[in-house]
Structures are given as C-alpha cells and as structure tokens.
Design an enzyme around this catalytic site. Structure first.
Site, mmCIF file in Angstrom:
data_model
loop_
_atom_site.group_PDB
_atom_site.id
_atom_site.type_symbol
_atom_site.label_atom_id
_atom_site.label_comp_id
_atom_site.label_asym_id
_atom_site.label_seq_id
_atom_site.Cartn_x
_atom_site.Cartn_y
_atom_site.Cartn_z
ATOM 1 N N SER A 1 25.406 -28.995 23.398
ATOM 2 C CA SER A 1 26.814 -28.940 23.155
ATOM 3 C C SER A 1 27.720 -29.228 21.544
ATOM 4 O O SER A 1 28.840 -29.491 21.601
ATOM 5 C CB SER A 1 27.697 -30.143 24.455
ATOM 6 O OG SER A 1 28.028 -30.041 25.525
ATOM 7 N N LYS B 1 34.947 -36.741 18.077
ATOM 8 C CA LYS B 1 34.938 -35.798 19.433
ATOM 9 C C LYS B 1 35.253 -36.614 20.289
ATOM 10 O O LYS B 1 34.761 -38.066 20.716
ATOM 11 C CB LYS B 1 33.780 -35.441 20.222
ATOM 12 C CG LYS B 1 33.805 -34.716 21.432
ATOM 13 C CD LYS B 1 32.298 -34.160 21.673
ATOM 14 C CE LYS B 1 32.250 -33.938 23.161
ATOM 15 N NZ LYS B 1 30.644 -33.363 23.536
ATOM 16 N N SER C 1 30.509 -28.037 24.174
ATOM 17 C CA SER C 1 31.860 -28.532 25.174
ATOM 18 C C SER C 1 32.313 -29.271 23.538
ATOM 19 O O SER C 1 33.717 -29.922 23.742
ATOM 20 C CB SER C 1 31.619 -29.338 26.428
ATOM 21 O OG SER C 1 30.650 -31.155 25.201
#
Lengths: 498, 482
Positions: free
Chosen positions: A181, A82, A157
């Site tokens: 997330s 990420k 996210s």
C-alpha cells in the site's frame, strides 16, 4: 518559490527555515495554496488542517527563533498523513463510514515524533477503507485520482498520500503498507515510497488492518527525503512490543558515505517477477534497462535470482491478512465510538451498524478471515499459511546469502483506470503480486521511479522495487539513489501542475 | 428427594466436580497498559485508550503480572512452559472493548500441577494461563451501561481436573488456594471485589462407574460457602433426576443463596467458536531465570509450615499458632520478636490480646512497615519489662496503649508503671509490715523462711496488689536481711 519547493531537498528547505531565509508560515501557506488550487481535481485529502497547521507554524517558528530544532531535518515542513494514523484532536476516519466522526484522544508515535522534530501536520489523506485495496476506490468518501492522468487511479491503499506528494501539494507524507500500500501507489504516481523493515517504525496509533504485516512509511519526491524522515520516525517504542531497540543510523549520512566511495553492491534481479507472464512489456523493458545500467554505470554485479515460493505469496496473504483483519475490526460495533445504528436489540444493533457502515471490500475480508479462523479450518488455512511464510522467508534468506538487495518491478502494470478493476476483486488483488512477498517476510522495500511510458499522449510512471535485508534500509536507500540518478525521474511532477 | 427407585440411596452415587478459577493478580498496573489495576470508584474513571481498545492502540505486557502468574504456577507445583504465547479469543460482548480477549489457549503458561488438601488428597490442576479481565455491564430498566474500569486487569485462570468428590473438598481446596495466593502476594484476594471468581462443573455417577455423567456448570457464585452449598444442592438435584429415571441436561445454572437452590441460566450451551489465533501484537512469553527468580522471591514459608514451626520451636498453643499463622504479616511479626524474647508464650498472648486490638481499632497498622518497626520495638520493651517482673501484665497493656495512642516514648510509659515508680509505696508498706509484725520478723530471721509468703501477702494487701510480686519479694528479702 515553486522552484525552491520542487527542486530543493526537504532538509534544504528546513535549513532555509532554520536560517530564517524562509518563515514557517511562508512554507505552510505555499502548500496550503497548492492544496486549495489542486486538490479539487485530485481528491487526495479527506481533511486539510488549515487552522491547526497555521497554529503549529507559529509555535514552531517560536521554537526556531529561540534556537531549538537545529538538528531536525524536517523542522517547518508540512506533512500529510494517511487517515488511518491517529492524530490528536484531528478526525481520523480510516476512509470508513463507521469511523467518520472519530476524533482520537491521542497521537500515534510517528505523529508525536514528527511534532517533536518540528514537522507540521497539514492534512489527512484518502485511502481505501481500512487500507484494504489497491486503488483508493474503496474509500467510503470518494476516489482519489492519479496526477499524471485524472482518469487513472493513484494506486492504493495510500493513494491520497501518494497523489498529494506527486502533485506537490506536500513534499512529505506518511502512508501504511500491509501488502504494498505504499510501494504500489508510489510506483503509480512516479514518486519514492519506502516500506521500512517490520518493527523499524512503531505501529502505535496506526489503526490495525493486519497487525503482523502493517507498517508505516514515507512518500517523497526524492530518496534523500524519505531517508531523512525515516531518521525521525524510526526506532524503539515502549508502546509497541513489536518495535525492537535496534539503533537508528543517520540514513542520509550513511548513504553519502557509500556514495563517496562508489560502494559496489550485488544486485539480484528477481527472474520470476521480471519474466512473469502478466507483466506489461513496457514495464519490463524499463526495469531491465535500469538494471543493466546499474551494472554498467555503477559497476554493480547483477545476478538473476529465483524466489520459487513467491507464487504462493498472494494466497498466503489473503489468508493471514483477512484473518487478522476480522479480529482487528471487531471493535467497530457501535458500542463505544464511531457511528451507532440504534436498535432495541443488542445483536441487531451490531448487525445494522456493521452492515450499513462497512464497505463491501471490508466485509468481504471479514468474511474470509472469519472463515479461515473457524474451528476445523484453522489448521488447513491459517496454520498452513504461517508455515508457508516460513518457507518464503527461507527463500529470501537464501537469496540474501548471494546478493545485497533484490530488484523487480513494483507492479506488473501501468496505473489502471478508475473502475477498471473495482468490480473484480481477484484482478485487484493481483496488482500487489510483486509487493506481497516482502510484506510477508517483513523486509524493507522501496519503490523508486524508474522511467515513464507514454500512453495516449500522457506519460505514465513505472516504479522499480528494491528489497533489502532486515533492518538494512541503508542498502535499499543507497541503491534507490543510484536508480534515481540513472532514471532522472526524481522531482518530476506533471507539467500542468507546475 | 422425592420418588426414586426403591432401595437406591443417594450414597450409591458419587460426585465428580472440577473448578475453573479466575484470580486477579496483585500488580500495580493493568495487564497491558499503565492504568492502576485497582478498579474501584466512579465508572470509567480508570481507563485509557489502550484498555478500552481505541483504534490504533497496542498492548504491552506488564512483566510483573508474568512474575505473579509464574509464582502462582510454582505454588501449585506446575510445569512451567519456557515459551508460551498469547492468543485472541474472539467473541462479541459490550463489556469486551476489542470484542476479543487477550488470553492463552494452545500453549498455556503452565500445566500439570496439584494442590494438596488437609486429607492429604491431591487435587490435580490441568492448566494455568494469563488473561485480561473484561469490563462490567450495568443493566438499568431500559438501557444497559458499560464500565470499563476493570477492563484489562490481569487475571490467571486455573483449571482443575475433576478430582473433587465432595462439596467439603471444593470448599477446602478454594480456601487453601485463596490463602496461599494471598500469603505469597499473588493476589489481594478480596472476595467482595471479585478477586477470586469460580465456576463449578458438577456431575454425578453411580459409585465406581467408569463413565462420567453429564456435567452442569454453575456460574457466578461469589463465596466459598455458597459454592459448597450450591454443589450440595446440585448433587442432590442430579441424583434425584437420575433416580426418577430422568436425564441431566447440559446447561449453565446460577445459585440463589437465599432459596439455597441452583437455577437454570441457559440451556443447550450455544457452541461458541472463539476463533483463537496467536496475538500478533505481543511477543511470545518467555519465562527465563530472571522471571523464575523474581517469582521465587515471593514464595514464603507457607501457613501450615509456619504454624507447625510455631508450635514446635516456640512451644505456643495450637490455638495461638493458628491465629498467628492466619496472615503472613502477622506470622512474621510474631517470629521476628519470638527469637528475641525469653517467653514466646507471653509474647503470643500479648500480640493476640493487645496488639491485635490496637491494630483492629486502627491505632496502629502493623502491615505498614513504618508502624511495624515502631510497634515491634514497643512490644519488645513491654515484654522484656514483664519478663523482668518490673511491670504487670495489665500495666504492660496500659503502657503499650498509652505509648502508641499518645505518642509517648515507651520507656517513659513503662517507667510510669514500673513497680519502681511505686518503690516508695512498697518500701513504706514493707517497713510498716516489719514494724507491725515484730514476732514474725524474729521467727523469719531465725530461719523460718516460709514466712516470706506471709510478708509478701501483707505487703500486697497494703499496696492494693499493684506491685509485681517478684519485685516485692526481692525488696522484702533485702529489707529483712538488714
């Protein structure tokens, strides 16, 4: 080839590499090819480290040839990261225009540990700006899509990391979870996503959103795989004061011991969540059916439990998280790194840089956070929210006196469509209603595929969340594996991507 | 002062003054990262991702900074909170890399202490907390630059109650505070490097009035002398305004040491809202027994106690004791030797005259432990030789200097200067004197013992007074009895 890379567990693929039945280069090239073919449809990656990955592959091959890395479960395996986790010399944007040119001079602790174990950083994945969001639509660059239906969001996210695994562009990825997330996108994409106990994995190098809630965790197609990468990234870090010296077990070994003796656990089903009004009936049916089968097929004792304070969890979260965010994001001022919008006046430079470079959701949370910390409001909001967290933790303690783990849907709904909620922040915030309570309590939680629901002829995944006691990842993973056996969903990817 | 109501004197007003002091702690590394604390040199040469607050980094508390802060609290007779915590103080400024400073707010490390000044008055201390320093701004003609080398350096902030009622008291308080903090290794106390910085709050009020006047803050004054002057000036300025029927404006002022005047920096103090909240990246600060013990370890007998002891136990002069107790290493150097010699006074003057000279010239460094042990041995040897009278005061100095500067063994250096090495000369001189004064020898032998002085004098003349009288005397007596 595809059969191997889809069906084998990560440690088995790594084993083939260590036995030299596969070269590291072959593995890396297989996934780089998939990324080239597929990512233009999904937009999971912000940056693909093709050259770097090939160089790393050569280095790791050398190490393997000289007999190193024999104990690694992830040697030679490409991993997507990420883009809010710092990677040395590899651009790390946090999905924000304010950091679009930032190249970290250091590696996050998790990256260091992955590299030491012979894992390969293959790319940086898309996210909601600074991990603020539940759909990856808040990325300043582009939205990511759900592999099961390109009209739908992958969740957020960590949407990029989830989408990349769910489409077999990688077998492993890392995400971060502050209010859900990792779990929510894992649920939306039909894969496994683990949010370990707060402090289990070092945060050093994770760009802070809300420091007291942020955690790093893995995505994979199988429970075994998240167990194995957790083994490599977890444990004490002298660079993170909140990462204590708690021994790291060999998770997959521990799980197989429990499996062998058909260990019985007591499972609490969170009544408040399963029966909540806003829960999609189809989601509820999948979860209840899996829960009942855990009882029937594994002999687990089921008990419906209640988490009364959970109704305050979302409001608490939207005080604490923005408060910390407003302070954490103050450093992006155009002075030292990132992008500067020049001006003759210092204050104007600050204002222009932050106005032009932060997205709406980030600004919204900075405003909320600044407000709740203001003198005169601190006691009414921040302090009260902290006290409420204590009550919430007590609720969990109470439940864990009776049961070993609790389960509930990961999300109240199926993956929603792009644009469906992006204009309505409150609706978006509520999609994390089931993941936020354990975030606030710092407990380990996983989302594991529980089944599929057909909508408009397309199968859409349903995630089941399992929450455990502090540092009891073993129970969480063990029950997740049982769910995996019941649902038969593990390793499923959309037909058109095979 | 000009104007004023008739009959009102400056002495009808009194000063109310409190201090906020920042002291840099003498740690090896910064407060939250492993960069060296010492921040001199090329700008931005002493930085890392942590102390410039790059995205993703986390602070980890330097335990030694905590030990030194606890020691400072003990020295100021404070109550130490067993559990306190760090908070973030949020404000935007380019020298503050994270745009928040890690500090303490709601619960400080320690509170409620005091420091006694010479008059016996106790200046009460409200609180002491730990915090990180910011970087430095360098303003050029059309740009400003930031040097982050100082960013993250450990500080304690000490806040006094407004107990100071004269400029002299402020000066005395600061001087004493500085001295004990340096004495106990809490701080290097280098004033040029800003290791001790002080903001002063000054107000005046009619004598015995219970209401406080409006206070003015004086910032960025970098020496104790200037602080004393600034308070003196500010006091007069404020009294003048009041006497003229004016009002004191709450403001921040600077001090110009050349004009000897304070000047306005900013008025109408912008009400900052620092939005303090507990620092989530750090654990609570727990002061356990281990920390207290480590803090106590550095608390030595304080300068005044040392001085008193020197005068009483070793009977040296107040002046010598004063100088010898000015720094801890010097006091200890003296004491370690004083117990071994017969004449501590001789030792004191030898240290103050010759040892300090060599130290200041850079021939030796007594602060350095290796040098120190060697020098101690040398001093001991020359003092002993002097006490025995085998060497004169001057040759003692020569021998010492020669031994250290030319790396010659001290015994050899003393040997060369020993009266013994001139024994022949002395013997010859004695024999000459005996031969040249037969009558006096006769009288001496018959019992006129006071003639010994005469013989000594004659011998000394012959050897140009280069022998120790004691030795000459002994040798003479021996010869005369033959």
């Amino acid at each position: 080839m595809l059969e191997i890379f889809l069906k084998k567990r990560v440690y088995e693929i790594s084993h083939l590499v260590k036995k030299k039945e596969l070269s590291v280069k072959e593995v890396v090239e297989f996934f780089l090819d998939r990324i080239k073919k597929i990512d233009s449809k999904l937009n999971a990656f912000l940056y693909v480290c093709e050259k770097e990955a090939i160089l790393q592959a050569e280095e790791i091959q050398k190490k393997i040839n000289s007999g190193e890395l024999q104990n690694s479960k992830i040697a030679g395996i490409p991993i997507a990261i990420k883009d809010n986790i710092a990677t040395y010399k590899i651009r790390t944007t946090c999905g924000s225009k304010i950091l679009e040119n930032w190249i970290p001079p250091y590696d996050a602790t998790v990256i260091k540990r992955i590299k030491e174990a012979g894992g390969i950083i293959i790319g940086k994945t898309n996210l909601d700006e600074f991990a603020m969001g539940s759909s990856t639509e808040n990325s300043a660059f582009f939205p990511t899509k759900n592999p099961w239906d390109l009209d739908r969001v992958p969740g957020g996210s960590s949407g990029g990391s989830a989408s990349a695994v769910a489409s077999l562009m990688v077998r492993l990825s890392l995400g971060s979870d502050t209010g859900g997330s990792i779990r929510q996108p894992a649920g939306f994409c039909g894969i496994v996503g683990l949010c370990p106990t707060y402090g289990r994995v070092s945060r050093f190098g994770l760009v802070a959103f809300a420091s007291s809630l942020d955690r790093i965790g893995p995505f994979a197609l199988y429970v075994d795989d998240v167990a194995d990468i957790l083994y490599h990234i977890a444990g004490y870090d002298e660079l993170d004061s909140t990462c204590p010296d708690v021994p790291v077990p060999d998770y997959s070994k521990e799980i197989s011991v429990l499996e062998e003796k058909n260990h019985k656990v007591k499972v609490g089903v969170i009544k408040d969540f399963v029966e909540a009004e806003g829960v999609d009936k189809r989601v509820k049916d999948v979860i209840v059916s899996v829960a009942n089968r855990l009882g029937r097929e594994f002999g687990f004792e089921l008990e419906y439990v209640s988490l009364p304070t959970s109704k305050y969890a979302v409001p608490i979260y939207y005080i604490i998280a923005p408060a910390e965010a407003s302070s954490n994001l103050a450093r992006y001022d155009g002075v030292k790194y990132g992008v500067r919008e020049d001006s003759q006046e210092l204050s104007e430079m600050y204002v222009r840089t932050r106005t032009n470079r932060f997205g709406d959701e980030v600004k919204r949370r900075i405003f909320i956070g600044t407000f709740v910390l203001s003198s005169g409001y601190y006691d009414a909001y921040y302090l009260k929210a902290q006290k409420a967290i204590t009550l919430l933790r007590r609720d969990f303690d109470e439940i864990f006196r009776k049961v070993d783990v609790v389960i509930c849907p990961t999300s109240p709904e199926l993956p929603f469509k792009l644009g469906e909620k992006s204009q309505d922040p409150l609706k978006m915030y509520l999609s994390d209603v089931f993941t936020i309570p354990s975030s606030l309590a710092g407990l380990p939680a996983i989302s594991v595929p529980a089944g599929f629901v057909e909508e408009n002829g397309k199968p859409l995944p349903v995630g089941l969340q399992i929450i455990g006691k502090q540092f009891d990842e073993v129970s969480v993973l063990y029950v997740a594996k049982c769910v995996e056996k019941i649902s038969g969903c593990a390793g499923k990817i959309p037909q058109d991507l095979i | 002062m000009t104007g004023g109501s008739v009959g009102v004197q400056d002495s009808d007003y009194e000063l109310v003054c409190g201090l906020e002091i920042h002291i840099q702690l003498k740690t090896k590394t910064k407060l939250f990262c492993s960069c060296p604390r010492d921040s001199g040199g090329i700008p931005n040469s002493n930085i890392c991702p942590i102390c410039v607050g790059l995205p993703g980094v986390l602070p980890v508390l330097n335990k030694n900074a905590l030990v030194l802060a606890v020691r400072a609290s003990l020295l100021l007779n404070m109550q130490i909170n067993k559990k306190s915590y760090f908070e973030r103080k949020n404000y935007f400024y380019p020298d503050l890399p994270k745009n928040y400073q890690i500090s303490q707010y709601r619960i400080p490390l320690a509170q409620n202490g005091y420091l006694e000044i010479n008059s016996g008055k106790k200046i009460r201390i409200q609180r002491l907390h730990i915090e990180e320093d910011a970087g430095k701004m360098i303003h050029l003609e059309n740009m400003s630059l930031v040097d982050f080398s100082r960013s993250g350096v450990p500080l304690v902030e000490i806040v006094t109650y407004p107990d100071i009622s004269s400029p002299e008291e402020a000066y005395e308080f600061l001087t004493k505070l500085h001295k004990i903090m340096v004495w106990c290794d809490v701080s290097e106390g280098n004033m040029e490097e800003g290791h001790l910085r002080c903001d002063v709050n000054v107000s005046v009020k009619p004598k015995n009035s219970p209401t406080l006047g409006t206070k003015v803050e004086i910032k960025n004054v970098n020496s104790f002398r200037f602080i004393r002057e600034a308070i003196e000036y500010e006091m007069k300025r404020q009294i003048g305004i009041i006497k003229d029927g004016g009002k004191i404006v709450q403001e921040t002022r600077g001090y110009d040491p050349i004009a000897k005047k304070t000047f306005q920096m900013r008025t109408k103090e912008y009400a900052h809202d620092y939005r303090y909240f507990p620092e989530p990246d750090l654990l609570p600060i727990v002061v356990d027994d281990e920390i207290i013990e480590a803090a106590r370890k550095g608390i030595y007998e304080l300068p005044e106690e040392k001085k008193k002891k020197m005068i009483e136990k070793y009977k040296i002069s107040e002046y010598s004791a004063d100088v010898l107790s000015s720094e801890r290493w010097l006091a200890e150097f003296f004491e370690e030797l004083a117990d071994k010699v017969e004449n501590p006074n001789l030792l004191a003057s030898f240290i103050l005259e010759e040892v300090m000279r060599c130290h200041n010239e850079g021939l030796i460094n007594i602060k350095n432990s290796e040098d120190r042990e060697k020098v101690k041995k040398y001093v001991y040897e020359v003092i002993k030789a002097q006490e025995k009278g085998v060497i004169t005061r001057n040759s003692a100095k020569e021998a010492f200097r020669e031994a250290i500067s030319q790396n010659i063994d001290i015994a050899e250096s003393i040997g060369k200067r020993k009266v013994e090495s001139e024994e022949d000369k002395i013997i010859k001189a004695i024999e000459d004197v005996i031969r040249e004064n037969p009558k006096e020898v006769e009288r001496f032998k018959k019992g006129e013992k006071k003639l010994l002085g005469f013989f000594i004098g004659e011998v000394m003349k012959k050897i140009d007074k280069k022998g120790a009288p004691k030795v000459v005397k002994e040798m003479l007596e021996k010869k005369l009895q033959e």
